[in-house]
Design a protein around this motif. Structure first.
Motif, PDB file in Angstrom:
ATOM      1  N   TYR A  96      -0.718  15.031  41.008  1.00  0.00           N
ATOM      2  CA  TYR A  96      -1.080  15.831  42.172  1.00  0.00           C
ATOM      3  C   TYR A  96      -1.594  17.193  41.713  1.00  0.00           C
ATOM      4  O   TYR A  96      -1.120  17.759  40.724  1.00  0.00           O
ATOM      5  CB  TYR A  96       0.128  16.010  43.093  1.00  0.00           C
ATOM      6  N   ARG A  97      -2.562  17.722  42.467  1.00  0.00           N
ATOM      7  CA  ARG A  97      -3.129  19.035  42.146  1.00  0.00           C
ATOM      8  C   ARG A  97      -3.255  19.861  43.423  1.00  0.00           C
ATOM      9  O   ARG A  97      -3.210  19.327  44.527  1.00  0.00           O
ATOM     10  CB  ARG A  97      -4.515  18.883  41.491  1.00  0.00           C
ATOM     11  N   ILE A  98      -3.436  21.171  43.251  1.00  0.00           N
ATOM     12  CA  ILE A  98      -3.607  22.092  44.379  1.00  0.00           C
ATOM     13  C   ILE A  98      -5.052  22.570  44.426  1.00  0.00           C
ATOM     14  O   ILE A  98      -5.604  22.997  43.411  1.00  0.00           O
ATOM     15  CB  ILE A  98      -2.674  23.311  44.253  1.00  0.00           C
ATOM     16  N   ASP A  99      -5.658  22.483  45.607  1.00  0.00           N
ATOM     17  CA  ASP A  99      -6.983  23.050  45.834  1.00  0.00           C
ATOM     18  C   ASP A  99      -6.796  24.545  46.131  1.00  0.00           C
ATOM     19  O   ASP A  99      -6.294  24.922  47.198  1.00  0.00           O
ATOM     20  CB  ASP A  99      -7.659  22.345  47.015  1.00  0.00           C
ATOM     21  N   GLY A 100      -7.179  25.383  45.191  1.00  0.00           N
ATOM     22  CA  GLY A 100      -6.951  26.821  45.322  1.00  0.00           C
ATOM     23  C   GLY A 100      -7.647  27.447  46.511  1.00  0.00           C
ATOM     24  O   GLY A 100      -7.181  28.456  47.059  1.00  0.00           O
ATOM     25  N   ILE A 101      -8.788  26.893  46.931  1.00  0.00           N
ATOM     26  CA  ILE A 101      -9.508  27.439  48.078  1.00  0.00           C
ATOM     27  C   ILE A 101      -8.763  27.154  49.372  1.00  0.00           C
ATOM     28  O   ILE A 101      -8.646  28.009  50.260  1.00  0.00           O
ATOM     29  CB  ILE A 101     -10.935  26.865  48.160  1.00  0.00           C
ATOM     30  N   SER A 102      -8.210  25.958  49.502  1.00  0.00           N
ATOM     31  CA  SER A 102      -7.520  25.563  50.730  1.00  0.00           C
ATOM     32  C   SER A 102      -6.092  26.094  50.808  1.00  0.00           C
ATOM     33  O   SER A 102      -5.536  26.241  51.898  1.00  0.00           O
ATOM     34  CB  SER A 102      -7.495  24.038  50.853  1.00  0.00           C
ATOM     35  N   CYS A 103      -5.483  26.388  49.662  1.00  0.00           N
ATOM     36  CA  CYS A 103      -4.086  26.827  49.643  1.00  0.00           C
ATOM     37  C   CYS A 103      -3.933  28.172  50.355  1.00  0.00           C
ATOM     38  O   CYS A 103      -4.640  29.130  50.062  1.00  0.00           O
ATOM     39  CB  CYS A 103      -3.594  26.943  48.202  1.00  0.00           C
ATOM     40  N   GLU A 104      -2.976  28.231  51.285  1.00  0.00           N
ATOM     41  CA  GLU A 104      -2.717  29.447  52.055  1.00  0.00           C
ATOM     42  C   GLU A 104      -1.509  30.212  51.524  1.00  0.00           C
ATOM     43  O   GLU A 104      -1.125  31.238  52.098  1.00  0.00           O
ATOM     44  CB  GLU A 104      -2.485  29.094  53.528  1.00  0.00           C
ATOM     45  N   GLY A 105      -0.882  29.712  50.465  1.00  0.00           N
ATOM     46  CA  GLY A 105       0.258  30.418  49.889  1.00  0.00           C
ATOM     47  C   GLY A 105       1.489  30.416  50.771  1.00  0.00           C
ATOM     48  O   GLY A 105       2.337  31.317  50.664  1.00  0.00           O
ATOM     49  N   CYS A 106       1.634  29.435  51.657  1.00  0.00           N
ATOM     50  CA  CYS A 106       2.764  29.412  52.594  1.00  0.00           C
ATOM     51  C   CYS A 106       4.051  28.908  51.941  1.00  0.00           C
ATOM     52  O   CYS A 106       5.151  29.139  52.451  1.00  0.00           O
ATOM     53  CB  CYS A 106       2.414  28.572  53.819  1.00  0.00           C
ATOM     54  N   ASN A 107       3.929  28.157  50.832  1.00  0.00           N
ATOM     55  CA  ASN A 107       5.029  27.790  49.934  1.00  0.00           C
ATOM     56  C   ASN A 107       6.005  26.688  50.356  1.00  0.00           C
ATOM     57  O   ASN A 107       7.000  26.479  49.659  1.00  0.00           O
ATOM     58  CB  ASN A 107       5.855  29.026  49.562  1.00  0.00           C
ATOM     59  N   PRO A 108       5.799  25.915  51.443  1.00  0.00           N
ATOM     60  CA  PRO A 108       6.695  24.778  51.680  1.00  0.00           C
ATOM     61  C   PRO A 108       6.711  23.786  50.514  1.00  0.00           C
ATOM     62  O   PRO A 108       7.763  23.205  50.204  1.00  0.00           O
ATOM     63  CB  PRO A 108       6.122  24.126  52.943  1.00  0.00           C
ATOM     64  N   CYS A 109       5.567  23.613  49.873  1.00  0.00           N
ATOM     65  CA  CYS A 109       5.519  22.693  48.734  1.00  0.00           C
ATOM     66  C   CYS A 109       6.424  23.171  47.599  1.00  0.00           C
ATOM     67  O   CYS A 109       7.052  22.369  46.897  1.00  0.00           O
ATOM     68  CB  CYS A 109       4.084  22.530  48.235  1.00  0.00           C
ATOM     69  N   VAL A 110       6.498  24.504  47.427  1.00  0.00           N
ATOM     70  CA  VAL A 110       7.354  25.071  46.377  1.00  0.00           C
ATOM     71  C   VAL A 110       8.813  24.742  46.655  1.00  0.00           C
ATOM     72  O   VAL A 110       9.566  24.324  45.762  1.00  0.00           O
ATOM     73  CB  VAL A 110       7.148  26.599  46.289  1.00  0.00           C
ATOM     74  N   TYR A 111       9.223  24.951  47.936  1.00  0.00           N
ATOM     75  CA  TYR A 111      10.624  24.752  48.289  1.00  0.00           C
ATOM     76  C   TYR A 111      11.023  23.284  48.359  1.00  0.00           C
ATOM     77  O   TYR A 111      12.192  22.933  48.130  1.00  0.00           O
ATOM     78  CB  TYR A 111      10.910  25.416  49.637  1.00  0.00           C
ATOM     79  N   GLN A 112      10.058  22.422  48.669  1.00  0.00           N
ATOM     80  CA  GLN A 112      10.366  21.009  48.871  1.00  0.00           C
ATOM     81  C   GLN A 112      10.244  20.161  47.607  1.00  0.00           C
ATOM     82  O   GLN A 112      10.698  19.014  47.589  1.00  0.00           O
ATOM     83  CB  GLN A 112       9.441  20.429  49.944  1.00  0.00           C
ATOM     84  N   CYS A 113       9.654  20.690  46.560  1.00  0.00           N
ATOM     85  CA  CYS A 113       9.470  19.897  45.339  1.00  0.00           C
ATOM     86  C   CYS A 113      10.822  19.621  44.674  1.00  0.00           C
ATOM     87  O   CYS A 113      11.522  20.552  44.256  1.00  0.00           O
ATOM     88  CB  CYS A 113       8.567  20.636  44.353  1.00  0.00           C
ATOM     89  N   PRO A 114      11.207  18.363  44.557  1.00  0.00           N
ATOM     90  CA  PRO A 114      12.522  18.041  43.969  1.00  0.00           C
ATOM     91  C   PRO A 114      12.602  18.323  42.471  1.00  0.00           C
ATOM     92  O   PRO A 114      13.696  18.441  41.913  1.00  0.00           O
ATOM     93  CB  PRO A 114      12.669  16.540  44.250  1.00  0.00           C
ATOM     94  N   GLU A 115      11.450  18.447  41.830  1.00  0.00           N
ATOM     95  CA  GLU A 115      11.438  18.667  40.377  1.00  0.00           C
ATOM     96  C   GLU A 115      11.205  20.141  40.017  1.00  0.00           C
ATOM     97  O   GLU A 115      11.134  20.480  38.832  1.00  0.00           O
ATOM     98  CB  GLU A 115      10.327  17.817  39.734  1.00  0.00           C
ATOM     99  N   ASN A 116      11.057  21.000  41.041  1.00  0.00           N
ATOM    100  CA  ASN A 116      10.707  22.410  40.800  1.00  0.00           C
ATOM    101  C   ASN A 116       9.457  22.532  39.923  1.00  0.00           C
ATOM    102  O   ASN A 116       9.371  23.395  39.048  1.00  0.00           O
ATOM    103  CB  ASN A 116      11.869  23.158  40.146  1.00  0.00           C
ATOM    104  N   ALA A 117       8.501  21.651  40.210  1.00  0.00           N
ATOM    105  CA  ALA A 117       7.273  21.628  39.411  1.00  0.00           C
ATOM    106  C   ALA A 117       6.194  22.551  39.971  1.00  0.00           C
ATOM    107  O   ALA A 117       5.141  22.724  39.342  1.00  0.00           O
ATOM    108  CB  ALA A 117       6.734  20.196  39.348  1.00  0.00           C
TER     109      ALA A 117
END
Length: 295
Positions: A96-117
């Motif tokens: 999986y990768r992040i599209d830097g243009i579309s990313c709004e920096g809201c961070n749910p993905c950060v908090y929800q990642c079980p691997e802290n990746a």
């Protein structure tokens, strides 16, 4: 300090050309400081030809990033992202990768990642500059495409320009503002003594003029109007003048259509530096006198 900001209800009304010409006139004051706060499309430097002296990075919002070595491919980030910024694997051996243009920096993905990746860091959204021009020190900036917080960058540029003004006993800060009525315009207006609104006799002139007038008045800033290319549509020009008179708005002057403006732009010069006696140059000289009387 007297702060004069040049605004317009929409783009393309000659705002930057007017600012550059006013800077050429006011340069002999020896207390002139310039700022281009149209950070999403700054172009005052094209007409002033400044020498860049300093450059500073500007951090905007946060951007998420996935560590490919830690990601287990569970897809939880894809599930929680509301902005379609997560790009799923294209093949079995990719992640999986992040599209830097579309990313709004809201961070749910950060908090929800079980691997802290996934981590989230402030991204470099642009840069701002201190430059030396023949007319005074110029503060300007450049926003990267698709980045946010342009209002914050405007504030950064203006604060730096205001600090420079503190070095003089009676300075004038001349600001080339952005078009429209959004956050960058509001930030550009902060602390202004006068908002010079550049308009032209187009179909939407009154509508656009009304929008920007409501904006500057909301923040207690005195407005004044100049009509650019007034002779291309005399009927609309008369309509704008009547509107200003009825609303009690000072009309600083009218600038005629003048091919020398385009010629001067192609040379990278203010029109009054290129052709001092041209019709536009003469009209702008009168507008500057009117600005000083209003301020």
């Amino acid at each position: 300090m007297k702060q004069i900001v040049i605004l317009s209800g929409k783009g393309g009304t000659g705002k930057t050309s007017l600012t550059a010409a006013l800077a050429h006139i006011a340069a002999d004051m020896n207390t002139l400081v310039l700022a281009d706060t149209d950070v999403d499309a700054a172009n005052l430097e094209i007409l002033l030809g400044p020498e860049k002296l300093e450059e500073y990075s500007f951090s905007g919002g946060y951007k998420a990033e996935i560590d490919q070595n830690i990601c287990s491919g569970c897809g939880r980030c894809l599930e929680v992202c509301r902005f379609n910024a997560v790009i799923p694997p294209a093949s079995a051996d990719s992640s999986y990768r992040i599209d830097g243009i579309s990313c709004e920096g809201c961070n749910p993905c950060v908090y929800q990642c079980p691997e802290n990746a996934i981590t989230s860091e402030r991204a470099i959204a642009g840069a701002w500059f201190v430059s030396r021009s023949a007319y005074g020190t110029l503060y300007h900036a450049e926003m990267k495409a698709g980045e946010e917080n342009s209002g914050k960058l405007v504030t950064t540029v203006k604060n730096a320009a205001a600090e420079k003004c503190s070095e003089f006993s009676d300075p004038v800060l001349l600001v080339d503002g952005p078009p429209g009525i959004g956050c960058p315009v509001i930030a550009s207006c902060a602390g202004a003594d006068l908002a010079v609104i550049s308009t032209e006799p187009g179909v939407s002139a009154i509508h656009d003029l009304t929008r920007i007038l409501e904006t500057v008045r909301h923040f207690g800033i005195a407005p004044a109007v100049c009509i650019n290319r007034h002779d291309i549509n005399p009927e609309k020009t008369t309509e704008i003048e009547a509107f200003c008179e009825k609303d009690g708005i000072p009309l600083l002057g009218r600038i005629p259509y003048d091919p020398n403006v385009t010629r001067s732009m192609s040379k990278g010069l203010p029109v009054n530096a290129y052709y001092p006696s041209s019709p536009a140059s003469t009209a702008i000289a009168g507008i500057w006198e009117a600005v000083l009387s209003v301020v």
